[in-house]
Each structure stands twice: as structure tokens, then as C-alpha cells.
Design a protein around this motif. Structure first.
Motif, PDB file in Angstrom:
ATOM      1  N   ARG A 482       0.853  -1.075  -0.023  1.00 16.17           N
ATOM      2  CA  ARG A 482       0.062   0.052   0.066  1.00 16.17           C
ATOM      3  C   ARG A 482       0.875   1.292   0.056  1.00 16.17           C
ATOM      4  NH1 ARG A 482      -5.701  -0.772   1.387  1.00 16.17           N
ATOM      5  NH2 ARG A 482      -5.642   1.482   1.996  1.00 16.17           N
ATOM      6  N   SER A 485       2.240   1.987  -3.201  1.00 12.63           N
ATOM      7  CA  SER A 485       1.419   2.207  -4.320  1.00 12.63           C
ATOM      8  C   SER A 485       1.068   3.761  -4.232  1.00 12.63           C
ATOM      9  CB  SER A 485       0.207   1.528  -4.330  1.00 12.63           C
ATOM     10  OG  SER A 485      -0.418   1.920  -3.227  1.00 12.63           O
ATOM     11  N   ARG A 489      -1.924   4.767  -9.956  1.00 14.94           N
ATOM     12  CA  ARG A 489      -3.178   4.370 -10.324  1.00 14.94           C
ATOM     13  C   ARG A 489      -3.616   3.235 -10.003  1.00 14.94           C
ATOM     14  NH1 ARG A 489      -4.057   7.947 -15.855  1.00 14.94           N
ATOM     15  NH2 ARG A 489      -3.490   9.897 -15.106  1.00 14.94           N
ATOM     16  N   GLY A 490      -4.799   2.996  -9.671  1.00 18.44           N
ATOM     17  CA  GLY A 490      -5.723   1.705  -9.324  1.00 18.44           C
ATOM     18  C   GLY A 490      -5.286   1.081  -8.032  1.00 18.44           C
ATOM     19  N   GLN A 491      -5.811   0.145  -7.761  1.00 16.44           N
ATOM     20  CA  GLN A 491      -5.619  -0.570  -6.357  1.00 16.44           C
ATOM     21  C   GLN A 491      -4.519  -1.678  -6.423  1.00 16.44           C
ATOM     22  OE1 GLN A 491      -6.812   0.025  -3.321  1.00 16.44           O
ATOM     23  NE2 GLN A 491      -8.030   1.824  -4.343  1.00 16.44           N
ATOM     24  N   PRO A 492      -3.519  -1.663  -5.447  1.00 19.09           N
ATOM     25  CA  PRO A 492      -2.408  -2.654  -5.501  1.00 19.09           C
ATOM     26  C   PRO A 492      -2.715  -3.812  -5.202  1.00 19.09           C
ATOM     27  CG  PRO A 492      -2.259  -1.207  -3.626  1.00 19.09           C
ATOM     28  CD  PRO A 492      -3.226  -0.649  -4.582  1.00 19.09           C
ATOM     29  N   THR A 493      -2.335  -4.991  -5.849  1.00 18.86           N
ATOM     30  CA  THR A 493      -2.667  -6.361  -5.430  1.00 18.86           C
ATOM     31  C   THR A 493      -1.400  -6.885  -4.694  1.00 18.86           C
ATOM     32  OG1 THR A 493      -3.722  -6.902  -7.080  1.00 18.86           O
ATOM     33  CG2 THR A 493      -3.058  -8.553  -6.320  1.00 18.86           C
TER      34      THR A 493
END
Length: 889
Positions: A482, A485, A489-493
Motif C-alpha cells: 500500500r 502504491s 493509479r489503481g488498487q495494488p494487489t
């Protein structure tokens, strides 16, 4: 008789009133702003927030908007405050009032079509300012809100009517505003270039500008010699103010030389900076220009992360990429410890003029190692009584709101987090931090509220071009993902458990051009094998004391870490009884008084305790008389910042990342010989009877498990029993572990979501329900953090609730500060006690934010060294055990 509007006034010793022209004060603030906008670090931040570089026209326009910050002071209610006695106030002046909401109300009411404000603001070059773009009004709102939070509109036509006397208009607010319009056109003609592009229309830009106006107003209101004294007769302020602004900004350390000057004024030698031959690879890597704006450094305790952080700051500062440093620690004590180390670093590194180093701790602030006393009128008296030039350098230390304006500051993480919350003066903190490298030490993922706030802080910081370095002994993969990131852009995996375990350690992580990157580095090359074992006697202080005293009788320095203060006190008492019975002189003493180490000691005694612990069980420990060892008992305070080298560790069960912190105090330094039985690094980890944590699902004990109070969310010291059970199993699974080689795997197996879910399923339905409850609480506290956070991506005026009492940098009730009156009571170790921090659950329910001397009643009859006192309806004793609440009677 014509009356000209005043902006500042001051009562003189002879009873007369000195005034400073409103136009001249606005000129002062605009000049500070215009000069601020020329500083490379500020330009870089605004460029990043705006999405384009600022032009000379932009800077002139922003100075104009800063000039108008006090337009509301032209109203007759504010001007009537000149006469503090209502009986002396001539007729025609409105009742005393403020100026922020009243100034903003002029523009809001004009936009709403009301005719009266148009007469007042007609003297401003509004037609030309309309060409500055849609952002202009929002930026003006930010400027008028310079007292720390967005103001609401309060339009009131009677406040803006002319004042007459004997049939003559003696004061007309419209004429005052007309003079403002003439002044801004004369002082900043470039602002009215009709061919220039519009001002940046970015919410982040407006928030940053708001903080800069707050700084400019604060500095432009400072009347100390050499800053902004009241205008002298015949002085034309617009001709002298540029030199004043230049001097003030330079004096407080905001004006820093170019890269050539920086490099000439500092040593670039690691050995010179830290007094060691060469940097470790981990430390040398901090000077890599390829590292991103957010860097995570994970390395074992004692590996030199602090030096690595300071080396990175020096590299960035010499390259002109940052202008300052804020080193954020988890506790006040940790900040106090680090402050002296940072001072020594600066003294070794700077060749001549040293930047001021501020200890950013409210109530315990210092600059250049000196403290001060607060005086009326926002003045301070420095203990060393410096000359004016020297005192100017310490400007940032004189108020907590200004700490982050310091060239170098060391404090708690709270000061940085306050710049990301919907609290007064958050924008000032945010704007000043944007110039700096933000170092956050001991980052971890166990507190959902602070973790989410930290993410929010970093997003705002990076969006303004800031640099950040996060230090951790061990950081879970989810939290690290987190953090890395931020800015993407976007949610990290996050990685799976298997992937997370396989990652290198120690490591440097950052976000490069290709995404998150993690590279292995070498930290402390010394490895150790820890022999650990669980012992189910967490409720038996006598058994714990027997282990400790037996080892101490062989000459061992034993560290006993309990999770709660009552457990620590009970353990010390058991150790004292057994040591006396066996005639083993192994007690830790402070000035001859047997005691322990925890957070409930006074601000005067705690630093002394820290120093004594390090002297007796630290690296340079001296032999003890008679050959006996030592038993030091305490709480979590022993695991942070102190350089402790124990021969044996006895500790309550705690989450694995915390346990590794405690293990870092075991065999911390290489020694030729250890006492018998302690040749190997050995730790006893205390658990409940039968090693069974299930009874704790409903009731916390020894800081383990949840506290369930009526009408309150579930809480606790170490709440998540799944992580504690995972830690216990990992200890039992292998009698030895390689540290730090196995740190990564140990942390992931005890904190990763997959591991916690597996524990819950294995233990049964009650544990599964509990896990869902904990996860729900973590999500709820994360949501609470989002609600409290300052939304830098939203328009400036949409923010700040009317009530801010529940918003803070840490979730939960705040501690209370108890201040004692002269003569100060004598503490248990000799030094007199000025202040005590009282934990919120020990404080009287009717106590306000803090307890003043008049609230405290001294009582007679204290047993042993120390004293007793009454506060509200509660009785307390401060003794060698710290502060305790006594039974009421």
C-alpha cells in the motif's frame, strides 16, 4: 477628521496604543508570500500540485491574493475594537467583531446578487481579476481563511456602512478597500497582465497555497527586531518591505543556498558525519539517485537505519531536492533520544553556519539544545538568552504549529499527521512539510487508524513533490504494498503469503519507473541464533522472578518486558522479595531507589530513567559490585529507541513484529564473554496457563485480546489473538531461529491475512467469528481515518466539520497533562516534578484537556519517596512505581 484603518495594535507601557496600518500589514504579508514563491522547494511543490511550472505572473497574482487576506478588517466592527472600553467608543461604530467570515461574506453576498457588497469591493480591480480564471475565488477563500481553517460567510451590511461624526464621514470601509485596490496594482502590476494564462485550478494547489498564506501571515505579523515592526513615521512600507521579508525568511532558515553553496558548506564523508570508518551497504544505498519519492527501508534493530536516514537527507539536501528534514518517531521518548544524535550529526557535517535542530515536542520543545519559557503575547524566553540574530533562527520552535517550518526537526509522528487531518492549521503543517524529507521511524501495520492516516499523509506529501523514507524492523507485505502504491493509479494487489515469505530481507523498496521494486541489501552483518521457548506462567510473577534472579545471581543482565504496567510492578515486587531473601544484589536502581521502566513517570524523571537503563544494561555497561547481575523490569518502553544489550530476555507474548523488536535488545552487541547459561541468546516467552489463548476471546489479560466495554468499540493493546496464536505456534515450532535471516518469514507467517485466516479455521468457529469481528473493526477504524483526513483532492471550502473534538492523530481518548505549582513536589528519585502525563483511563471524568496547578491538591502521607495528590474526585500517588490511582475513600 479622517480615520485610517489599522491592521495591528499594541498597548504600550504608558497606556497608549500603537497601531500598524492595515495596508502596511497586508503589504508585509504579500511580500513574504512573493518571496516564499521564489524559493525552489516551494516552487517545486506548487509546480507538482499545479501540474505546470509557475510563471512570474502567477507569483504576482498569488501575492495579490495573499495581500487581500485581511480585507475583512476594514469593517467598522473590527475597526471599532480600537476602543477596548465600550464606553469610550464613539457612536457610529458597529459592535466589535472578527474579520475572516466578514471578509469572505463580501464576495459570497456579491456573487449572490446583493447590491451592498458591490459598493465595498468596487475599488478592487475585479474585472482584471476575473481573467485569472475559475480558481481565483477559491484561492481568495483560502487566503481569507488564514487563521487555520476555512471560514464561513457572514455577510452583514451594517458592518460596512460609513461612520459619520459631526455630519462628516470619518471612516468609510469602501474607501479602505479602494486603497487596497490601488496598492495591489502599484505593488504587483505584473499580476494584471491580461495575456497570461489563468491560475492553476487544482484542489491540491489551493490547499498548498492556504498553508503558505498562513505562514506568510504569521511571519508578517512578527514584530521582533529585524522582522516586521510597526511602520515608522515617513516610512513608505512598500519600499522597505522586500528587504524585511528577505531577512525574515533567511533568518528562520527557509532560504537555503543553491546546490553549489550547499555542497561547499557540508562534508560529504560518511565517516565525518557519523564517526565510523565506512557505511554499511544499506546505508550507502541511501545515496542512490534512482530511488523513488517513497522509500521503505527494512532492516533489523541496531543495523544503523537512523544513520541511513540521515545520510539520505544529506544526499537529497546537497542535491537541492529537499530543503528540510522532519524525523518522525512513534513516541516522545524516542524523539528525545534521537534529538541528541541528530544534533551531533549536524555538528559533524556542517562546516560553519549550522542549521537549527528543533525538538518538536509540545511542552518540551528545544532548538540548538536549548529550551524556553512561554511568555504572554506569543513571546518566549530562551534559557540561554541568545542575541536577536540567534533567537531568530529558532522561530519554528516557538509554537507547535510552526515546528515543520524548521530546517531540521525531530518529533513524534503526530506532528506530521496533524497536517493531514481536518484540524486547525493543518494546511500550514502540510505546506511546510512539502519542502522536506519526511522520515517515519518504526512504521508498522498493527494500528489501522494511524496506518490509514499515514497513507493519506504520504499521498498529499508526494503530490506536492515531497520525499519520504519509512523505516521498519519488519513490515508486512500488505502494508508495504500500500505504501509503495502511493502516487500510482489503481488498487495494488498484495503478494500472496508464499510470495511475501520469499522476499529478501533486509531490503530497500521503492516505486521506480517500472512499478514497485525491492532490492536486497546488507544491514548489520552480525547474525545471531535465538533460542526461545514459551513458558505458561504469565500470571505468576513469583515464577518469573525466580527465572530472572537465578540468572542474575550468575552475573546476567536480565531484561523482563511485561505488556502492562500492573504486571510489571507485580514482577518487580516479586524480584525484590526474592532478591532480598536470597541476598542477591540485582535490583535496578535510580539514585539508589529500586524501580522499573514504563511510560507513567514524569517528564523530568523519564529521561533520567532512560539514561540509567542504558548505563546499566547498555553497550558500555560497567561491572557490578560483587559480581551479581541485574534485573531490569519494564513495559513496551524498553523495546523502543534504547540501546539495551541483555544477556537474557523474559517477555510476555506479543505479536511477532513486536517480539522481534524485543529480541533486538537481546545480545545486541558482540561480547567476548557472557555469564554462565547465557552464552547463547535465550528468550522465555510468557503465555497463559496451558498456552491456551481461547479464554482471552472474551476478556483481555496482560494486554492480550480484546477489551469489551459497553457502548464502546472493541479495543486492546494486542487485540488480534490470531496473530498472537500464530506467534506462539512459530515459537513452539522450532527451538532456534536465525535473526535477522528469518525475520521476513516470521513476520509474514504471523501477520499475513492468509496465515491469520488459517489460524482461525484451525481453532474453530469461535475464532472464525472473532477474526471477522477484528477485521470489521480494522475496516471501521480505517473508514474513520478517511473521514477525519483532510481531502486534498476536494475544493478547499468543502472541508472541516464544525466539531473537531473527536479528530486526532491517534484513535482514542487523549492523555491529560498535570502541571504542579511552585514549590514543586519532590519526586521519588530526587528531582522535583513539574508535569505528569496522566493516562486517559486514570484521569477524572470531569477533567478538561489538561490540569493546571490550581486544580491539583497536595496530600500528606505518601509511603516512601514521592508524594500523593488529589485531582478532581481522584487520589494519586507518584512513587518509584510511577503514577498510580489510589482507591477512593
Amino acid at each position: 477628521m479622517k480615520i485610517f484603518p489599522w491592521g495591528k495594535l499594541q498597548c504600550q507601557p504608558d497606556g497608549s496604543i500603537a497601531t500598524h496600518s492595515l495596508i502596511d500589514h497586508m503589504t508585509d504579508v504579500a511580500a513574504v508570500m512573493h518571496h516564499l514563491l521564489s524559493l525552489p522547494a516551494i516552487q517545486r511543490a506548487l509546480h507538482q500540485a499545479a501540474g505546470r511550472p509557475l510563471t512570474g505572473v502567477d507569483r504576482a497574482r498569488l501575492a495579490v491574493l495573499a495581500f487581500l487576506h485581511d480585507i475583512g478588517k476594514a469593517n467598522t466592527g473590527f475597526q471599532g475594537r480600537y476602543w477596548r472600553d465600550a464606553k469610550q467608543r464613539p457612536p457610529g461604530w458597529a459592535s466589535p467583531c472578527g474579520h475572516g467570515p466578514q471578509g469572505w461574506g463580501l464576495f459570497v453576498d456579491a456573487l449572490n446578487g446583493l447590491p451592498w457588497p458591490r459598493r465595498i469591493i468596487a475599488g478592487l480591480p475585479l474585472e482584471a481579476m476575473d481573467g485569472w480564471g475559475d480558481a481565483c475565488l477559491n484561492l481568495l477563500h483560502a487566503s481569507i481563511s488564514h487563521h487555520g481553517r476555512p471560514v464561513q460567510s457572514e455577510g452583514s451590511e451594517p458592518l460596512w456602512r460609513p461612520v459619520q461624526h459631526a455630519g462628516e464621514v470619518i471612516y468609510d470601509p469602501a474607501q479602505a478597500v479602494h486603497a487596497m485596490g490601488q496598492a495591489i496594482q502599484a505593488q504587483y502590476p505584473q499580476a494584471f497582465d491580461s495575456s497570461a494564462p489563468e491560475l492553476p485550478d487544482s484542489s491540491a494547489f489551493a490547499h498548498l497555497f492556504a498553508g503558505l498564506v498562513q505562514l506568510a501571515d504569521w511571519l508578517g505579523s512578527d514584530t521582533r527586531p529585524g522582522f516586521f515592526p510597526y511602520t515608522q513615521p515617513e516610512e513608505i512600507r512598500s519600499k522597505t518591505v522586500l528587504a524585511i521579508a528577505q531577512h525574515a525568511l533567511t533568518a528562520i532558515g527557509l532560504v537555503v543556498g543553491d546546490t553549489a553553496t550547499r555542497q561547499q558548506s557540508t562534508h560529504a564523508d560518511f565517516a565525518q558525519a557519523f564517526g565510523v570508518p565506512t557505511p554499511r551497504p544499506m546505508q550507502a544505498a541511501m545515496a542512490d539517485d534512482g530511488l523513488g519519492s517513497v522509500v521503505v527501508l527494512e532492516a533489523e534493530t541496531g543495523s544503523g537505519k537512523t544513520e541511513a536516514a540521515l545520510w539520505r537527507f544529506l544526499h537529497l539536501w546537497r542535491a537541492g531536492r529537499v530543503d528540510g528534514l522532519y524525523f518522525a518517531l512513534p513516541t516522545r521518548v524516542a524523539a528525545t533520544q534521537l534529538y541528541e544524535r541528530v544534533q551531533k550529526f549536524v555538528q559533524r557535517t556542517w562546516k560553519n553556519t549550522l542549521p537549527v535542530v528543533v525538538r518538536a515536542l509540545p511542552g518540551y520543545a528545544a532548538a540548538d539544545g536549548q529550551g524556553y519559557e512561554a511568555l504572554p503575547g506569543f513571546q518566549v524566553l530562551w534559557h540561554d538568552e541568545p542575541q536577536d540574530e540567534e533567537a531568530e533562527r529558532r522561530w519554528a520552535a516557538e509554537s507547535p504549529k510552526r515546528y515543520l517550518a524548521a530546517p531540521i526537526a525531530v518529533g513524534t509522528v503526530d506532528q506530521a499527521l496533524l497536517g493531514a487531518l481536518q484540524l486547525k492549521h493543518a494546511h500550514l503543517r502540510h505546506a511546510m512539510l512539502a519542502r522536506s524529507l519526511l522520515v517515519i521511524d518504526e512504521v508498522h501495520a498493527s494500528d489501522a487508524y494511524m496506518t490509514r492516516l499515514t497513507e493519506h499523509l504520504l499521498r498529499a506529501h508526494v503530490a506536492c513533490g515531497g520525499q519520504a523514507l519509512l523505516l521498519s524492523a519488519t513490515l508486512g507485505a500488505v502494508a508495504r504494498t500500500r505504501y509503495l502504491s502511493i502516487g500510482a493509479r489503481g488498487q495494488p494487489t498484495p503478494p500472496t503469503l508464499a510470495q511475501a515469505q520469499a522476499l529478501a530481507y533486509p531490503a530497500i523498496s521503492h516505486r521506480g519507473a517500472g512499478g514497485p521494486q525491492l532490492q536486497a541489501v546488507e544491514g548489520n552483518p552480525r547474525q545471531k541464533t535465538v533460542h526461545w521457548e514459551t513458558l505458561d506462567c504469565i500470571d505468576e510473577p513469583d515464577r518469573i522472578a525466580a527465572l530472572a534472579v537465578e540468572a542474575a545471581a550468575r552475573g546476567a543482565r536480565v531484561l523482563v518486558v511485561r505488556n502492562t504496567v500492573p504486571a510489571a510492578i507485580a514482577t518487580l515486587q516479586a524480584v525484590e522479595a526474592l532478591a532480598t531473601a536470597q541476598e542477591v544484589d540485582c535490583l535496578f536502581r535510580m539514585n539508589g531507589v529500586s524501580t522499573l521502566h514504563h511510560s507513567r513517570f514524569s517528564r523530568q524523571d523519564r529521561p533520567l530513567l532512560d539514561a540509567e537503563v542504558q548505563a546499566q544494561i547498555g553497550k558500555e555497561r560497567s561491572p557490578r559490585p560483587g559480581g551479581a547481575g541485574l534485573v531490569v523490569v519494564g513495559t513496551q518502553t524498553l523495546e523502543q529507541s534504547l540501546d539495551i544489550d541483555a544477556d537474557l530476555l523474559i517477555t510476555d507474548l506479543c505479536p511477532m513484529d513486536v517480539l522481534l523488536q524485543r529480541l533486538g535488545r537481546l545480545h545486541r552487541h558482540a561480547r567476548e564473554q557472557r555469564p554462565g547459561g547465557c552464552e547463547q541468546a535465550r528468550a522465555w516467552v510468557l503465555t497463559p496457563a496451558g498456552h491456551d489463548l481461547t479464554p482471552l476471546l472474551q476478556r483481555q489479560r496482560h494486554g492480550l485480546g480484546p477489551m469489551r466495554l459497553k457502548a464502546q468499540p472493541m479495543g486492546g493493546v494486542y487485540l488480534d489473538l490470531r496473530a498472537l496464536e500464530a506467534t506462539r505456534r512459530l515459537i513452539d515450532a522450532a527451538p532456534t531461529r536465525g535473526i535477522p535471516a528469518e525475520n521476513r518469514a516470521l513476520v509474514e507467517l504471523a501477520t499475513h491475512g492468509e496465515a491469520l485466516d488459517a489460524i482461525a479455521r484451525d481453532r474453530g468457529e469461535a475464532w472464525v467469528r472473532f477474526g471477522k469481528e477484528v477485521d470489521g473493526l480494522r475496516n471501521a477504524t480505517g473508514t474513520m481515518a478517511n473521514l477525519h483526513a483532510l481531502a486534498f483532492d476536494r475544493p478547499f471550502g468543502d472541508l472541516f466539520p464544525k466539531e473537531q473534538g473527536g479528530i486526532g492523530s491517534r484513535l482514542g481518548a487523549a492523555d491529560r497533562l498535570v502541571t504542579f505549582a511552585e514549590p514543586l513536589p519532590e519526586g521519588p528519585f530526587g528531582p522535583r516534578v513539574e508535569q505528569l502525563a496522566l493516562r486517559h483511563h486514570l484521569a477524572p471524568h470531569n477533567l478538561g484537556a489538561d490540569a493546571q496547578p490550581e486544580d491539583v491538591q497536595s496530600l500528606a502521607g505518601s509511603e516512601g519517596p514521592g508524594f500523593t495528590f488529589r485531582l478532581g474526585d481522584m487520589r494519586y500517588r507518584y512513587s518509584r512505581f510511577g503514577i498510580e490511582r489510589l482507591p477512593s475513600h
